[in-house]
Design an enzyme around this catalytic site. Structure first.
Site, PDB file in Angstrom:
ATOM      1  N   LYS A  76       0.830  -1.207   0.000  1.00  0.00           N
ATOM      2  CA  LYS A  76       0.000   0.000   0.000  1.00  0.00           C
ATOM      3  C   LYS A  76       0.869   1.265   0.000  1.00  0.00           C
ATOM      4  O   LYS A  76       0.617   2.194  -0.749  1.00  0.00           O
ATOM      5  CB  LYS A  76      -0.949  -0.006   1.216  1.00  0.00           C
ATOM      6  CG  LYS A  76      -1.908  -1.200   1.189  1.00  0.00           C
ATOM      7  CD  LYS A  76      -2.906  -1.189   2.325  1.00  0.00           C
ATOM      8  CE  LYS A  76      -2.285  -1.387   3.682  1.00  0.00           C
ATOM      9  NZ  LYS A  76      -1.618  -2.698   3.852  1.00  0.00           N
ATOM     10  N   THR A  77       1.908   1.261   0.853  1.00  0.00           N
ATOM     11  CA  THR A  77       2.798   2.434   0.881  1.00  0.00           C
ATOM     12  C   THR A  77       3.490   2.584  -0.466  1.00  0.00           C
ATOM     13  O   THR A  77       3.609   3.694  -1.008  1.00  0.00           O
ATOM     14  CB  THR A  77       3.870   2.258   1.988  1.00  0.00           C
ATOM     15  OG1 THR A  77       3.210   1.933   3.209  1.00  0.00           O
ATOM     16  CG2 THR A  77       4.693   3.504   2.167  1.00  0.00           C
ATOM     17  N   ASP A 121      -1.581   6.389   6.424  1.00  0.00           N
ATOM     18  CA  ASP A 121      -1.588   4.956   6.730  1.00  0.00           C
ATOM     19  C   ASP A 121      -2.491   4.726   7.952  1.00  0.00           C
ATOM     20  O   ASP A 121      -2.652   5.625   8.769  1.00  0.00           O
ATOM     21  CB  ASP A 121      -0.146   4.522   7.055  1.00  0.00           C
ATOM     22  CG  ASP A 121       0.065   3.037   6.824  1.00  0.00           C
ATOM     23  OD1 ASP A 121      -0.884   2.364   6.377  1.00  0.00           O
ATOM     24  OD2 ASP A 121       1.176   2.549   7.085  1.00  0.00           O
ATOM     25  N   THR A 170      -6.044  -1.705   6.928  1.00  0.00           N
ATOM     26  CA  THR A 170      -6.064  -3.162   6.854  1.00  0.00           C
ATOM     27  C   THR A 170      -7.520  -3.640   6.876  1.00  0.00           C
ATOM     28  O   THR A 170      -7.802  -4.769   6.523  1.00  0.00           O
ATOM     29  CB  THR A 170      -5.320  -3.773   8.054  1.00  0.00           C
ATOM     30  OG1 THR A 170      -5.738  -3.093   9.238  1.00  0.00           O
ATOM     31  CG2 THR A 170      -3.820  -3.627   7.903  1.00  0.00           C
ATOM     32  N   ARG A 229       6.556  -8.292   1.565  1.00  0.00           N
ATOM     33  CA  ARG A 229       7.487  -7.887   2.636  1.00  0.00           C
ATOM     34  C   ARG A 229       8.154  -9.116   3.245  1.00  0.00           C
ATOM     35  O   ARG A 229       9.359  -9.101   3.512  1.00  0.00           O
ATOM     36  CB  ARG A 229       6.759  -7.086   3.712  1.00  0.00           C
ATOM     37  CG  ARG A 229       7.651  -6.820   4.927  1.00  0.00           C
ATOM     38  CD  ARG A 229       7.030  -5.918   5.944  1.00  0.00           C
ATOM     39  NE  ARG A 229       6.894  -4.565   5.441  1.00  0.00           N
ATOM     40  CZ  ARG A 229       5.820  -3.820   5.607  1.00  0.00           C
ATOM     41  NH1 ARG A 229       4.785  -4.286   6.255  1.00  0.00           N
ATOM     42  NH2 ARG A 229       5.789  -2.604   5.121  1.00  0.00           N
TER      43      ARG A 229
HETATM   44  N1  LIG Z   1       3.746  -5.453  -5.960  1.00  0.00           N
HETATM   45  C1  LIG Z   1       4.983  -5.401  -5.480  1.00  0.00           C
HETATM   46  N2  LIG Z   1       6.025  -5.629  -6.275  1.00  0.00           N
HETATM   47  C2  LIG Z   1       7.282  -5.604  -5.772  1.00  0.00           C
HETATM   48  N3  LIG Z   1       7.580  -5.339  -4.475  1.00  0.00           N
HETATM   49  C3  LIG Z   1       6.569  -5.104  -3.659  1.00  0.00           C
HETATM   50  C4  LIG Z   1       5.219  -5.106  -4.109  1.00  0.00           C
HETATM   51  N4  LIG Z   1       4.415  -4.831  -3.074  1.00  0.00           N
HETATM   52  C5  LIG Z   1       5.217  -4.659  -2.019  1.00  0.00           C
HETATM   53  N5  LIG Z   1       6.506  -4.816  -2.355  1.00  0.00           N
HETATM   54  C6  LIG Z   1       7.638  -4.713  -1.447  1.00  0.00           C
HETATM   55  O1  LIG Z   1       7.229  -5.170  -0.165  1.00  0.00           O
HETATM   56  C7  LIG Z   1       7.661  -4.280   0.855  1.00  0.00           C
HETATM   57  C8  LIG Z   1       6.475  -3.827   1.674  1.00  0.00           C
HETATM   58  O2  LIG Z   1       5.626  -3.010   0.908  1.00  0.00           O
HETATM   59  P1  LIG Z   1       4.814  -1.776   1.524  1.00  0.00           P
HETATM   60  O3  LIG Z   1       5.616  -1.100   2.593  1.00  0.00           O
HETATM   61  O4  LIG Z   1       4.356  -0.928   0.397  1.00  0.00           O
HETATM   62  O5  LIG Z   1       3.591  -2.524   2.182  1.00  0.00           O
HETATM   63  P2  LIG Z   1       2.333  -1.907   2.942  1.00  0.00           P
HETATM   64  O6  LIG Z   1       1.121  -2.604   2.406  1.00  0.00           O
HETATM   65  O7  LIG Z   1       2.342  -0.439   2.881  1.00  0.00           O
HETATM   66  O8  LIG Z   1       2.578  -2.388   4.395  1.00  0.00           O
HETATM   67  P3  LIG Z   1       2.098  -1.662   5.755  1.00  0.00           P
HETATM   68  O9  LIG Z   1       0.625  -1.592   5.668  1.00  0.00           O
HETATM   69  O10 LIG Z   1       2.598  -2.615   6.806  1.00  0.00           O
HETATM   70  O11 LIG Z   1       2.802  -0.349   5.776  1.00  0.00           O
HETATM   71  C9  LIG Z   1       8.429  -3.176   0.141  1.00  0.00           C
HETATM   72  O12 LIG Z   1       9.805  -3.459   0.218  1.00  0.00           O
HETATM   73  C10 LIG Z   1       8.023  -3.258  -1.287  1.00  0.00           C
HETATM   74  O13 LIG Z   1       9.093  -2.953  -2.109  1.00  0.00           O
END
Ligand SMILES: Nc1ncnc2c1ncn2[C@@H]1O[C@H](COP(=O)(O)OP(=O)(O)OP(=O)(O)O)[C@@H](O)[C@H]1O
Length: 359
Positions: A76-77, A121, A170, A229
Site C-alpha cells: 500500500k505504501t 496509513d 487493513t 514484505r
Molecule cells: N507489488 C509489489 N512488487 C514488488 N515489491 C513489492 C510489491 N508490493 C510490495 N513490495 C515490497 O514489499 C515491501 C512492503 O511493501 P509496503 O511497505 O508498500 O507494504 P504496505 O502494504 O504499505 O505495508 P504496511 O501496511 O505494513 O505499511 C516493500 O519493500 C516493497 O518494495
C-alpha cells in the site's frame, strides 16, 4: 514471551511477521518499485489505478482520493509513492495514530502544496475530530480551524490547495461510511500468488546483487505467506546463509536449509504457528477446544494465539474457528504428518493429557 500489540515479539522478532521492523524499513526503500510497470501483481488494482491517473493527467487535474485496503506488507505504501511519482507530485507520509488532534491534521493539510499526495496509513485509527475535519477537506478542500474555547470559540475557514488523499487500511469495513464514500477510487489488495512472489524475489535479488536460481526463488516464495514484505525478508536471511555456508548462490537446497535454520517450514508456518497446531492435534485430538485452553497449552497469551498465529492458519485452511471452539482440518493433520483419531475414540490422546496436566 513478550509480544507487542503488532504481534511482533520485542526480543525475538518473527521472520514471518508481515509488519515492518527497523531493518525492513531501511531495505524497503531500496526495493520499492518506482512505477506501475514495475509493480508486480495486483492486476485489477493496477489497471484501475492506471486509468484514474491517466485520466487525471490528461485533464491536468489532481487525481481523485484513493483508498487502499489490504493486509500489512502487500504494497500500500509502495502504491501511494507510485501514485505520487506517476502524477509528478510530492508525497507527504503520515498515519492515523500520529494524528491525535484535529489541529495536527489542520497543520499538515494547510502546508500541502497544490497536487501533493498525502498518504495516511492506518486511516481507521485516526481520532474522531480529525476524521470529521478530513470530510470537509476531502470534499471542499477547506477546513474550519477553531480558535478559542467554549462559547467564545470561532471557526476560521481555511482554503486548501487541491490534493490527493491516499488512505490505507487493513480493514476497510472499520471506516465510517461518510469517510469511505469520499474516496473516488477504492483498491483492494489481495495476497500474492507464489508465481508473483517469485517475480518479486528475482527483482529484489537483482537489486541486492544476489545470485538466485528459479528453484531457489520458488522455495522462498512458497514460504512467504502471500506477502512481498515477508518474501524480501526471507530472501535477506537466505542470502546470509548462502554467503556464510555456501558460495553465495541461492538454490532450492540452500533456501530450504536456511529457512529450516530459521524454523520457517515449507508452507511458511513458524515455531508459534506449529506449536498451536501441535497442541490442537496432539493434546486435544484436533478439537474443538476453547481459545483460552489452547493458549495455556502453548504458553502464550490468548491474544497472541488469536491475532498472531490464527489468521494465517485459518487462511491456509489448517484451522477453523467454530462456535464450539478451534478445530483442526484434515489438512492440519496431513501437514504435521499425524493421523487423526478414529471417530468415537474421544478427542484427547493419552500423551496429550500427560503433557497438559503433568505426570
Ligand atoms: N507489488 C509489489 N512488487 C514488488 N515489491 C513489492 C510489491 N508490493 C510490495 N513490495 C515490497 O514489499 C515491501 C512492503 O511493501 P509496503 O511497505 O508498500 O507494504 P504496505 O502494504 O504499505 O505495508 P504496511 O501496511 O505494513 O505499511 C516493500 O519493500 C516493497 O518494495
Amino acid at each position: 514471551m513478550n509480544w507487542d500489540e503488532t504481534g511482533a515479539d520485542a526480543t525475538d522478532p518473527r521472520l514471518v511477521d508481515s509488519v515492518a521492523d527497523g531493518e525492513d524499513q531501511a531495505v524497503e526503500a531500496a526495493l520499492r518499485p518506482k512505477d506501475l510497470e514495475e509493480f508486480v501483481g495486483q492486476e485489477k488494482v493496477r489497471e484501475q489505478l492506471d486509468l484514474v491517473l491517466r485520466a487525471a493527467r490528461a485533464r491536468g487535474a489532481t487525481a481523485d482520493h484513493v483508498l487502499l485496503s489490504g493486509a500489512p506488507g502487500l504494497g500500500k505504501t509502495t502504491l501511494s509513492m507510485i501514485i505520487a511519482a506517476e502524477m509528478g507530485a510530492p508525497i507527504r507520509i503520515t498515519s492515523g495514530p500520529a494524528i491525535q488532534h484535529a489541529g495536527d491534521l489542520a497543520a499538515i493539510l494547510s502546508s500541502l502544496q497544490e497536487g501533493e499526495v498525502l498518504f495516511l496509513d492506518e486511516i481507521h485509527r485516526m481520532s474522531r475530530p480529525a476524521e470529521e475535519m478530513l470530510y470537509m477537506a476531502m470534499e471542499d478542500f477547506r477546513v474550519d480551524v477553531i480558535v478559542g474555547k467554549g462559547p467564545g470559540a470561532t471557526a476560521i475557514p481555511l482554503e486548501l490547495p487541491p490534493f490527493t488523499l491516499v488512505g490505507a487500511t487493513t480493514r476497510a469495513g472499520l471506516l465510517p461510511p461518510p469517510l469511505r464514500d469520499r474516496f473516488g477510487f477504492t483498491g483492494h489488495m489481495e495476497f500474492y500468488e507464489p508465481a508473483e512472489l517469485e517475480r518479486v524475489i528475482h527483482r529484489s535479488a537483482r537489486l541486492l546483487d544476489v545470485e538466485i536460481d528459479p528453484a531457489g526463488a520458488a522455495e522462498i516464495a512458497g514460504r512467504s505467506r502471500g506477502t512481498p514484505r515477508i518474501a524480501n525478508r526471507l530472501l535477506r536471511r537466505v542470502r546470509d546463509y548462502a554467503q556464510v555456508k555456501a558460495d553465495g548462490v541461492i538454490t532450492r537446497e540452500i533456501a530450504a536449509k536456511a529457512l529450516g535454520v530459521y524454523e520457517v517450514d515449507g508452507r511458511g508456518l513458524d515455531r508459534l504457528d506449529r506449536a498451536v497446531l501441535q497442541a490442537l492435534l496432539k493434546l486435544f485430538g484436533g478439537g474443538p477446544v476453547g481459545l483460552s485452553t489452547l493458549a495455556v497449552a502453548v504458553g502464550e497469551e490468548r491474544e497472541t494465539v488469536e491475532e498472531v498465529a490464527e489468521p494465517f492458519l485459518v487462511r491456509e485452511g489448517l484451522l477453523a474457528r467454530t462456535p464450539r471452539g478451534r478445530v483442526a482440518t484434515p489438512a492440519a493433520w496431513a501437514h504435521l504428518g499425524l493421523v487423526p483419531p478414529q471417530q468415537g475414540q474421544g478427542g484427547v490422546s493419552g500423551s496429550g493429557q500427560q503433557g497438559l496436566f503433568g505426570p
